[in-house]
Write an enzyme that holds these catalytic residues in place. Structure first.
Site, PDB file in Angstrom:
ATOM      1  N   SER A 135       5.235 -13.617   0.792  1.00  0.00           N
ATOM      2  CA  SER A 135       5.574 -14.772   1.242  1.00  0.00           C
ATOM      3  C   SER A 135       4.240 -15.780   1.076  1.00  0.00           C
ATOM      4  O   SER A 135       3.940 -17.454   0.755  1.00  0.00           O
ATOM      5  CB  SER A 135       5.056 -15.084   2.283  1.00  0.00           C
ATOM      6  OG  SER A 135       3.563 -14.041   3.141  1.00  0.00           O
TER       7      SER A 135
ATOM      8  N   VAL B 107       1.099  -0.954   0.279  1.00  0.00           N
ATOM      9  CA  VAL B 107       0.002   0.154  -0.026  1.00  0.00           C
ATOM     10  C   VAL B 107       1.418   1.213   0.019  1.00  0.00           C
ATOM     11  O   VAL B 107       0.206   1.916  -0.014  1.00  0.00           O
ATOM     12  CB  VAL B 107      -1.003  -0.084   1.530  1.00  0.00           C
ATOM     13  CG1 VAL B 107      -1.946  -0.607   0.645  1.00  0.00           C
ATOM     14  CG2 VAL B 107      -0.099  -0.206   2.250  1.00  0.00           C
ATOM     15  N   ASP B 108       2.032   1.188   0.038  1.00  0.00           N
ATOM     16  CA  ASP B 108       3.466   1.885   0.264  1.00  0.00           C
ATOM     17  C   ASP B 108       2.926   2.740  -1.686  1.00  0.00           C
ATOM     18  O   ASP B 108       2.350   1.825  -2.521  1.00  0.00           O
ATOM     19  CB  ASP B 108       4.236   2.009   0.353  1.00  0.00           C
ATOM     20  CG  ASP B 108       5.434   1.074   0.164  1.00  0.00           C
ATOM     21  OD1 ASP B 108       5.959   1.006  -1.328  1.00  0.00           O
ATOM     22  OD2 ASP B 108       5.618  -0.352   0.091  1.00  0.00           O
TER      23      ASP B 108
ATOM     24  N   HIS C 222      -4.296  -3.946  -2.950  1.00  0.00           N
ATOM     25  CA  HIS C 222      -4.535  -4.471  -1.572  1.00  0.00           C
ATOM     26  C   HIS C 222      -4.994  -2.764  -1.354  1.00  0.00           C
ATOM     27  O   HIS C 222      -5.046  -2.373   0.514  1.00  0.00           O
ATOM     28  CB  HIS C 222      -3.890  -4.811  -0.244  1.00  0.00           C
ATOM     29  CG  HIS C 222      -3.824  -6.124  -0.559  1.00  0.00           C
ATOM     30  ND1 HIS C 222      -2.906  -7.176  -0.896  1.00  0.00           N
ATOM     31  CD2 HIS C 222      -4.871  -7.254  -1.112  1.00  0.00           C
ATOM     32  CE1 HIS C 222      -3.016  -8.552  -1.088  1.00  0.00           C
ATOM     33  NE2 HIS C 222      -4.013  -8.493  -1.419  1.00  0.00           N
TER      34      HIS C 222
HETATM   35  P1  OAD Z   1       5.055 -10.891   4.264  1.00  0.00           P
HETATM   36  O1  OAD Z   1       4.917 -10.524   4.884  1.00  0.00           O
HETATM   37  O2  OAD Z   1       3.930 -12.513   3.937  1.00  0.00           O
HETATM   38  O3  OAD Z   1       5.767 -11.466   3.228  1.00  0.00           O
HETATM   39  C1  OAD Z   1       7.264 -10.745   3.631  1.00  0.00           C
HETATM   40  C2  OAD Z   1       8.175 -11.789   2.693  1.00  0.00           C
HETATM   41  O4  OAD Z   1       8.727 -10.727   2.232  1.00  0.00           O
HETATM   42  C3  OAD Z   1       8.366 -12.869   3.436  1.00  0.00           C
HETATM   43  O5  OAD Z   1       8.934 -13.658   1.904  1.00  0.00           O
HETATM   44  C4  OAD Z   1      10.156 -12.396   3.854  1.00  0.00           C
HETATM   45  O6  OAD Z   1      10.917 -14.022   3.335  1.00  0.00           O
HETATM   46  C5  OAD Z   1      10.051 -11.892   2.303  1.00  0.00           C
HETATM   47  N1  OAD Z   1      11.389 -10.606   2.767  1.00  0.00           N
HETATM   48  C6  OAD Z   1      11.777  -9.872   4.295  1.00  0.00           C
HETATM   49  N2  OAD Z   1      12.442  -9.135   3.142  1.00  0.00           N
HETATM   50  C7  OAD Z   1      12.580  -9.468   3.004  1.00  0.00           C
HETATM   51  C8  OAD Z   1      13.958  -8.070   1.890  1.00  0.00           C
HETATM   52  N3  OAD Z   1      15.105  -7.780   2.071  1.00  0.00           N
HETATM   53  N4  OAD Z   1      14.012  -8.531   0.590  1.00  0.00           N
HETATM   54  C9  OAD Z   1      13.246  -9.548  -0.140  1.00  0.00           C
HETATM   55  N5  OAD Z   1      12.143 -10.473   0.379  1.00  0.00           N
HETATM   56  C10 OAD Z   1      11.996  -9.982   1.718  1.00  0.00           C
HETATM   57  O7  OAD Z   1       3.900  -9.777   3.490  1.00  0.00           O
HETATM   58  P2  OAD Z   1       3.467 -10.131   2.208  1.00  0.00           P
HETATM   59  O8  OAD Z   1       3.166 -11.208   1.420  1.00  0.00           O
HETATM   60  O9  OAD Z   1       3.764  -8.813   1.364  1.00  0.00           O
HETATM   61  O10 OAD Z   1      -2.501  -7.322   2.872  1.00  0.00           O
HETATM   62  O11 OAD Z   1       1.789  -9.899   2.497  1.00  0.00           O
HETATM   63  C11 OAD Z   1       0.650  -9.895   1.686  1.00  0.00           C
HETATM   64  C12 OAD Z   1       0.063  -9.013   2.442  1.00  0.00           C
HETATM   65  O12 OAD Z   1      -0.565  -9.052   3.624  1.00  0.00           O
HETATM   66  C13 OAD Z   1       0.055  -7.716   2.532  1.00  0.00           C
HETATM   67  O13 OAD Z   1      -0.489  -7.124   1.866  1.00  0.00           O
HETATM   68  C14 OAD Z   1      -1.401  -7.116   3.812  1.00  0.00           C
HETATM   69  C15 OAD Z   1      -0.833  -8.124   4.598  1.00  0.00           C
HETATM   70  O14 OAD Z   1      -1.369  -8.924   5.020  1.00  0.00           O
HETATM   71  C16 OAD Z   1      -3.473  -6.214   3.449  1.00  0.00           C
HETATM   72  O15 OAD Z   1      -2.607  -5.523   4.570  1.00  0.00           O
HETATM   73  C17 OAD Z   1      -4.813  -6.832   3.107  1.00  0.00           C
END
Ligand code: OAD
Length: 264
Positions: free
Chosen positions: A209, A125-126, A141
Site C-alpha cells: 500500500s 517477514v515471511d 522489517h
Molecule cells: P498493506 O496491507 O499495507 O498493503 C497490502 C497491499 O497488497 C495493498 O495495496 C493491497 O491492495 C495489495 N494486495 C492485496 N491482495 C493482493 C494480491 N493478491 N496481489 C497483489 N497485491 C495485493 O501491506 P504492506 O504495504 O506490505 O510492517 O505493509 C507494510 C508494512 O506494514 C508491513 O511490512 C508491516 C505492516 O505493518 C511491520 O509489521 C513492521
C-alpha cells in the site's frame, strides 16, 4: 543474450567468435563480463505478494490490523507491557508460515533471474521468496523464523519450529524476542536498500500500500528515466511515481505477465 557491445568495449578489441572456435580463458572472461552486465531489476514487495499463498495483508478489509491493535502487538511499548501477547501474536504468524507455500508471483520472480540480475527488497517477514528460490532477498522489517536477544540486537538466532516461549533466553540470559522491526524502531537495512534502488535499471513494486515509511520512500531513490512498474489489484497512491506503469492485477497473474513481457 550476450551484450557484445559493452563486452568488446571492456576487452578493448572486437569480439567476433567464429563457428567451431575453441573456448579460451579469454572467452570465458568475456562471458563472465557478459553475465555481470545483465540488467538489474530491483523489486519492492509487500504483503500483497504473499496474499495468494494465504497470508493476510495488513490494511485491506479483513487485514491483520483490523483484527489486532498495532500498538498492542507491534511496538517496543507492547513488548514492555505484555510480552506474552506479543510472543503469541508472532507465534501464530510463524505457525501459519509453516503451513503455506510460495505462489506464482514468487516463482515468476525466480524465473526472471534467467535474464536479469534480480534483487528483491521485501517488507515481508515471511520466507516465501527464499523458498521459491530467489537468490537475493533483503528483508527490511525482519524475519519471522528468526529471534533475537532483547538486550543485544546483534544476537540473532534461527528459531527451531514455530513456537517461541516465554522463558526462552539468549546466551546473555535475557528473553528472546521476535526478529521483527516494530513501529518506532529504526530500519537498519534502509541505506543498503536505497543504494540498491538507485542501482536499478528497472524497478518493480508488488503488493504494497506504500503506507509505511521509510520503505515507501525507496522509490524516490530510483534514477530518473528508469521504468517503474506497480502490480496491485487495489488503489495504491502512485501519483508521485514518475512514469509508473500500473498493472491492476493480483500478484500471481500480474507478475507472471510482466515477467513474460520483460523476458521477450
Ligand atoms: P498493506 O496491507 O499495507 O498493503 C497490502 C497491499 O497488497 C495493498 O495495496 C493491497 O491492495 C495489495 N494486495 C492485496 N491482495 C493482493 C494480491 N493478491 N496481489 C497483489 N497485491 C495485493 O501491506 P504492506 O504495504 O506490505 O510492517 O505493509 C507494510 C508494512 O506494514 C508491513 O511490512 C508491516 C505492516 O505493518 C511491520 O509489521 C513492521
Amino acid at each position: 543474450m550476450i551484450a557484445t557491445g559493452s563486452v568488446c568495449a571492456a576487452a578493448n578489441r572486437p569480439f567476433r567468435p567464429a563457428r567451431g572456435t575453441i573456448i579460451t580463458q579469454y572467452d570465458t572472461n568475456i562471458l563472465k563480463i557478459a553475465i555481470m552486465s545483465k540488467k538489474r531489476i530491483v523489486v519492492l514487495t509487500g504483503a500483497g505478494v504473499s496474499a495468494e499463498s494465504g497470508i493476510k495483508t495488513f490494511r485491506d478489509s479483513g487485514g491483520l490490523w483490523e483484527e489486532y491493535d498495532i500498538m498492542e502487538v507491534a511496538t517496543p511499548e507492547a513488548w514492555e507491557r505484555n510480552r506474552d501477547l506479543v510472543i503469541d501474536f508472532y507465534n501464530q504468524r510463524r505457525k501459519q508460515l509453516y503451513e503455506v507455500e510460495p505462489n506464482d508471483a514468487h516463482y515468476a520472480l525466480v524465473e526472471l533471474e534467467k535474464d536479469y540480475d534480480v534483487h528483491i527488497i521485501t517488507q515481508n517477514v515471511d520466507d516465501l521468496h527464499e523458498r521459491a528460490g530467489s537468490s537475493h532477498v533483503m528483508h527490511l522489517h525482519g524475519e519471522l523464523k528468526k529471534v533475537r536477544s532483547s538486550v543485544d540486537e546483534n544476537l540473532v538466532y534461527d528459531l527451531e519450529g514455530w513456537e517461541l516461549k516465554p522463558g526462552d533466553t539468549c546466551e546473555l540470559g535475557s528473553q528472546l524476542r521476535p526478529h521483527i522491526v516494530w513501529f518506532g524502531e529504526p530500519v537498519h537495512m534502509i541505506p543498503a536498500a536505497a543504494d540498491l534502488s538507485n542501482s536499478a535499471d528497472i524497478f518493480v513494486i508488488i503488493g504494497t500500500s506504500l503506507n509505511v515509511y521509510p520503505a515507501a520512500s525507496l522509490v524516490s531513490y530510483v534514477r530518473p528515466g528508469v521504468p517503474v512498474y506497480l502490480i496491485d489489484p487495489g488503489e495504491v497512491n502512485a501519483a508521485h511515481i514518475q512514469g509508473v506503469r500500473v498493472i491492476r492485477e493480483k500478484a500471481g497473474s500480474g507478475t507472471r505477465r510482466l515477467v513474460e513481457e520483460l523476458r521477450k
